[in-house]
Design a protein around this motif. Structure first.
Motif, short mmCIF file in Angstrom:
data_model
loop_
_atom_site.label_atom_id
_atom_site.label_comp_id
_atom_site.label_asym_id
_atom_site.label_seq_id
_atom_site.Cartn_x
_atom_site.Cartn_y
_atom_site.Cartn_z
N TYR A 273 -4.80 1.29 -5.89
CA TYR A 273 -4.82 2.84 -6.02
C TYR A 273 -3.68 3.69 -6.47
O TYR A 273 -3.54 4.37 -7.28
CB TYR A 273 -5.61 3.44 -4.68
CG TYR A 273 -5.90 4.96 -4.74
CD1 TYR A 273 -6.95 5.34 -5.43
CD2 TYR A 273 -5.05 5.89 -4.12
CE1 TYR A 273 -7.51 6.68 -5.54
CE2 TYR A 273 -5.25 7.25 -4.20
CZ TYR A 273 -6.55 7.57 -4.81
OH TYR A 273 -6.77 8.90 -5.11
N ARG A 274 -2.50 3.27 -5.88
CA ARG A 274 -1.51 4.03 -5.97
C ARG A 274 -0.57 3.79 -7.22
O ARG A 274 -0.11 4.62 -7.88
CB ARG A 274 -0.43 4.08 -4.70
CG ARG A 274 -0.86 4.19 -3.50
CD ARG A 274 0.04 4.13 -2.30
NE ARG A 274 -0.46 4.69 -1.15
CZ ARG A 274 -0.73 5.95 -0.67
NH1 ARG A 274 -0.41 7.10 -1.36
NH2 ARG A 274 -1.16 6.01 0.64
N VAL A 275 -0.65 2.51 -7.81
CA VAL A 275 0.27 2.15 -9.08
C VAL A 275 -0.72 1.43 -9.91
O VAL A 275 -0.12 0.98 -10.94
CB VAL A 275 1.41 1.26 -8.70
CG1 VAL A 275 2.36 2.14 -7.88
CG2 VAL A 275 1.07 0.06 -7.78
N GLY A 276 -2.11 1.13 -9.52
CA GLY A 276 -2.91 0.71 -10.58
C GLY A 276 -2.63 -0.82 -10.65
O GLY A 276 -2.95 -1.66 -11.70
N LEU A 277 -1.98 -1.73 -9.80
CA LEU A 277 -1.61 -2.92 -9.82
C LEU A 277 -2.28 -3.81 -8.62
O LEU A 277 -2.25 -3.32 -7.31
CB LEU A 277 -0.01 -3.17 -9.67
CG LEU A 277 0.79 -2.61 -10.87
CD1 LEU A 277 2.18 -2.90 -10.50
CD2 LEU A 277 0.24 -3.41 -12.12
N ILE A 278 -2.70 -5.03 -8.94
CA ILE A 278 -3.22 -6.06 -8.01
C ILE A 278 -2.29 -6.79 -7.41
O ILE A 278 -1.48 -7.60 -8.02
CB ILE A 278 -4.40 -6.80 -8.55
CG1 ILE A 278 -5.57 -5.78 -8.72
CG2 ILE A 278 -4.99 -7.84 -7.56
CD1 ILE A 278 -6.87 -6.56 -9.44
N ASP A 279 -1.91 -6.99 -6.12
CA ASP A 279 -0.99 -7.65 -5.56
C ASP A 279 -1.23 -9.24 -5.73
O ASP A 279 -2.48 -9.57 -5.43
CB ASP A 279 -0.79 -7.40 -3.99
CG ASP A 279 0.38 -8.20 -3.25
OD1 ASP A 279 0.70 -9.17 -3.76
OD2 ASP A 279 0.74 -7.54 -2.43
N PRO A 280 -0.55 -10.00 -6.36
CA PRO A 280 -0.68 -11.28 -6.68
C PRO A 280 -1.03 -12.33 -5.47
O PRO A 280 -1.55 -13.11 -5.61
CB PRO A 280 0.35 -11.78 -7.50
CG PRO A 280 1.35 -10.97 -7.16
CD PRO A 280 1.01 -9.62 -6.97
N ASN A 281 -0.47 -11.72 -4.41
CA ASN A 281 -0.80 -12.33 -2.86
C ASN A 281 -1.86 -11.55 -2.35
O ASN A 281 -1.75 -12.06 -0.90
CB ASN A 281 0.56 -12.10 -2.11
CG ASN A 281 1.92 -12.88 -2.90
OD1 ASN A 281 1.74 -14.07 -3.41
ND2 ASN A 281 2.93 -12.46 -2.97
N LEU A 282 -2.68 -11.09 -2.93
CA LEU A 282 -3.86 -10.46 -2.09
C LEU A 282 -4.61 -11.24 -1.33
O LEU A 282 -4.90 -12.26 -1.86
CB LEU A 282 -4.71 -9.58 -3.02
CG LEU A 282 -5.90 -8.71 -2.52
CD1 LEU A 282 -5.32 -7.82 -1.67
CD2 LEU A 282 -6.88 -8.27 -3.41
N GLY A 283 -4.76 -11.01 0.07
CA GLY A 283 -5.55 -12.02 0.89
C GLY A 283 -4.60 -13.04 1.45
O GLY A 283 -4.78 -13.65 2.33
#
Length: 278
Positions: A124-134
């Motif tokens: 939401y804040r910077v439009g990026l998905i954390d590659p380590n999500l989860g």
């Protein structure tokens, strides 16, 4: 953009520095909870969530806005698989938080949930998905537990009001702005940093919040009366609260003239037509 990004614009930064020089305050205190990893931003955002969980348990009258992570889940609808993972993270976090509010047990699941929510925030804040999500580093869990252990409940026990993640009615002026929490008449910002000191960016962030509050108040139930007279930073790794009386701002410059400039400058970046009436 957001308030933080708006404050980085060159002319905006110059105006804030001119009108609101940082007050000279000598802060003394030792770092009680040194970082255990180099995941500074992630742990900082995770502790924002964790402390709000703590405040919800401490104050039975606490009211909370939606999490930023929940807005991120809506954005993840456009990605394959990410939406389902995001929903699972938010659902699990709500369950862990409810269990904590009920029992007071600081479980690994609760701490892990705070980290996962922090990972989601970036969407939401910077439009990026954390590659380590989860994926969670157990050292970050230990770090959060240690930071939380130094929170003093008497600093945050509300007499009348406790509002978590408050949103300002005029936050759209700067593309979004949400503070960490309000306790009675004090607006708090959490800083999970190794350094104990009032930096210009911290001070001007608080000024920006107060400007938005002055322009339109909070997006909140109008029956709830909030009168912000103090601004504060909680340095979580030091267990230290720094308070700034609003009179410091009002005495530094012609605040009415500043508000006129602030609103006009923000509208140049975000024209009103970009934000239709809701």
């Amino acid at each position: 953009m957001s308030l933080t990004q708006f404050l980085k614009l060159e002319d905006v930064r110059v105006r804030f520095n001119q009108d609101f020089p940082v007050p000279k305050m000598e802060l003394r205190g030792s770092m009680l909870a040194p970082p255990m990893t180099d995941h500074h931003a992630l742990v900082g955002t995770a502790f924002d969530y964790l402390l709000r969980f703590y405040l919800e348990r401490l104050n039975s009258n606490a009211t909370a806005w939606r999490w930023v992570a929940e807005h991120s889940v809506e954005l993840l609808r456009r990605t394959r698989g990410g939406h389902l993972l995001g929903r699972a993270i938010v659902r699990g976090a709500k369950e862990a938080k409810a269990e904590y509010v009920r029992t007071g047990e600081v479980s690994d699941r609760l701490l892990e949930s705070a980290i996962l929510l922090a990972q989601l925030d970036g969407v939401y804040r910077v439009g990026l998905i954390d590659p380590n999500l989860g994926v969670v580093d157990h050292h970050d869990i230990d770090d959060l537990r240690n930071i939380l252990s130094f929170v003093k409940p008497d600093l945050f026990k509300a007499k009348e009001a406790c509002i978590l993640n408050p949103v300002f009615a005029e936050s759209r002026l700067v593309g979004g702005a949400d503070a960490d929490f309000i306790i009675d008449d004090t607006l708090f910002e959490i800083k999970t940093t190794k350094y104990l000191g009032l930096r210009a960016e911290y001070y001007h962030q608080l000024v920006g919040y107060y400007a938005l509050y002055s322009l339109g108040g909070l997006s909140f139930d109008p029956r709830v009366r909030i009168n912000i007279s103090k601004l504060a930073i909680y340095y979580s790794r030091h267990g230290f609260v720094q308070e700034i009386d609003v009179s410091t701002l009002l005495g530094a410059t012609d605040f009415g003239a500043f508000l006129i400039w602030f609103q006009a400058r923000a509208k140049r970046t975000y024209p009103p037509e970009d934000f239709p009436e809701r």
